[in-house]
Scaffold this motif. Structure first.
Motif, PDB file in Angstrom:
ATOM      1  N   ARG A 156       0.819  -1.224   0.000  1.00  0.00           N
ATOM      2  CA  ARG A 156       0.000   0.000   0.000  1.00  0.00           C
ATOM      3  C   ARG A 156       0.853   1.276   0.000  1.00  0.00           C
ATOM      4  O   ARG A 156       0.346   2.356  -0.232  1.00  0.00           O
ATOM      5  CB  ARG A 156      -0.908   0.016   1.237  1.00  0.00           C
ATOM      6  N   GLU A 158       1.969   2.654   2.554  1.00  0.00           N
ATOM      7  CA  GLU A 158       1.434   3.445   3.666  1.00  0.00           C
ATOM      8  C   GLU A 158       2.368   3.355   4.855  1.00  0.00           C
ATOM      9  O   GLU A 158       2.899   2.287   5.178  1.00  0.00           O
ATOM     10  CB  GLU A 158       0.046   2.934   4.048  1.00  0.00           C
ATOM     11  N   PRO A 163      -0.513   5.967   9.960  1.00  0.00           N
ATOM     12  CA  PRO A 163      -1.500   5.498   8.976  1.00  0.00           C
ATOM     13  C   PRO A 163      -2.190   6.669   8.278  1.00  0.00           C
ATOM     14  O   PRO A 163      -2.473   7.699   8.895  1.00  0.00           O
ATOM     15  CB  PRO A 163      -2.483   4.695   9.834  1.00  0.00           C
ATOM     16  N   PHE A 166       1.027   8.236   2.817  1.00  0.00           N
ATOM     17  CA  PHE A 166       1.557   7.354   1.782  1.00  0.00           C
ATOM     18  C   PHE A 166       2.868   7.933   1.259  1.00  0.00           C
ATOM     19  O   PHE A 166       2.962   9.134   0.975  1.00  0.00           O
ATOM     20  CB  PHE A 166       0.536   7.182   0.655  1.00  0.00           C
ATOM     21  N   ALA A 193       0.367   3.162  -4.195  1.00  0.00           N
ATOM     22  CA  ALA A 193      -0.244   4.106  -3.233  1.00  0.00           C
ATOM     23  C   ALA A 193      -1.595   4.602  -3.742  1.00  0.00           C
ATOM     24  O   ALA A 193      -2.560   4.697  -2.973  1.00  0.00           O
ATOM     25  CB  ALA A 193       0.706   5.281  -2.998  1.00  0.00           C
TER      26      ALA A 193
END
Length: 199
Positions: A156, A158, A163, A166, A193
């Motif tokens: 991801r 991330e 959280p 990105f 992303a």
């Protein structure tokens, strides 16, 4: 030297003192073009080596990778010719003159001792020097360093620490060799992303 500025040629370049990663340790030699500039060395060969170079390391360059200078010197038909005249057939004159030790450059090949031949061979095929540094950020092709990839979820892109944040491309500590790898990384991480954000 400034007198060599503008000369470009294919070479083999290596970092004999580098503790390279296992993937590169098997073949720590890059074959590509080298460019002499007014400020030093550039071109794809120098840029690839600079990715792994650190202050204090030496660089070794084979300036005639496809032809053995030793074979040229040992050829019976070359006996009356000088090392300089033989090398001029394969390299630009300015470079040939700069490479060879002056006391050996104009002697007849047949008169050269084994030790002298080895010195000439190393001057052309194993030229070793220690760079004083690398060009500054304005001339950089890629950037090293950045956020540790262990802090990022790879599918991801991330942040594991924050959280919703990105991180892609050169924001992360990922650097590839010259040849499109860094562009590929920027696009691939950006796509990952983007998909994560839209999912």
């Amino acid at each position: 030297p400034r007198t060599l500025a503008g000369i470009s040629l294919p070479v083999r370049i290596s970092l004999p003192d580098a503790g390279l990663p296992p993937a590169l340790a098997r073949d720590p030699i890059w074959r590509d073009d080298l460019l002499f500039t007014h400020e030093g060395l550039s071109g794809p060969a120098a840029l690839k080596a600079s990715l792994f170079w650190e202050p204090g390391m030496s660089v070794q360059v084979d300036l005639l990778p496809e032809t053995s200078f030793r074979a040229l010197l040992d050829d019976p038909q070359s006996g009356r010719r000088s090392p300089l005249s033989l090398l001029r057939q394969h390299l630009p004159q300015r470079l040939a003159e700069a490479l060879l030790p002056p006391e050996l450059a104009r002697r007849r090949a047949a008169e050269l001792s084994r030790k002298a031949r080895e010195e000439l061979y190393e001057a052309v095929h194993a030229r070793r020097f220690q760079p004083s540094g690398v060009a500054d950020f304005r001339k950089a092709e890629v950037c090293g360093g950045g956020i540790d990839v262990r802090e990022v979820e790879p599918r991801r892109m991330e942040s594991r620490l924050l959280p919703g944040l990105f991180l892609i491309g050169e924001m992360l500590d990922v650097t590839g060799l010259l040849g499109g790898y860094n562009l590929h990384w920027a696009w691939a991480s950006g796509v990952a992303a983007g998909r994560a954000v839209l999912s």
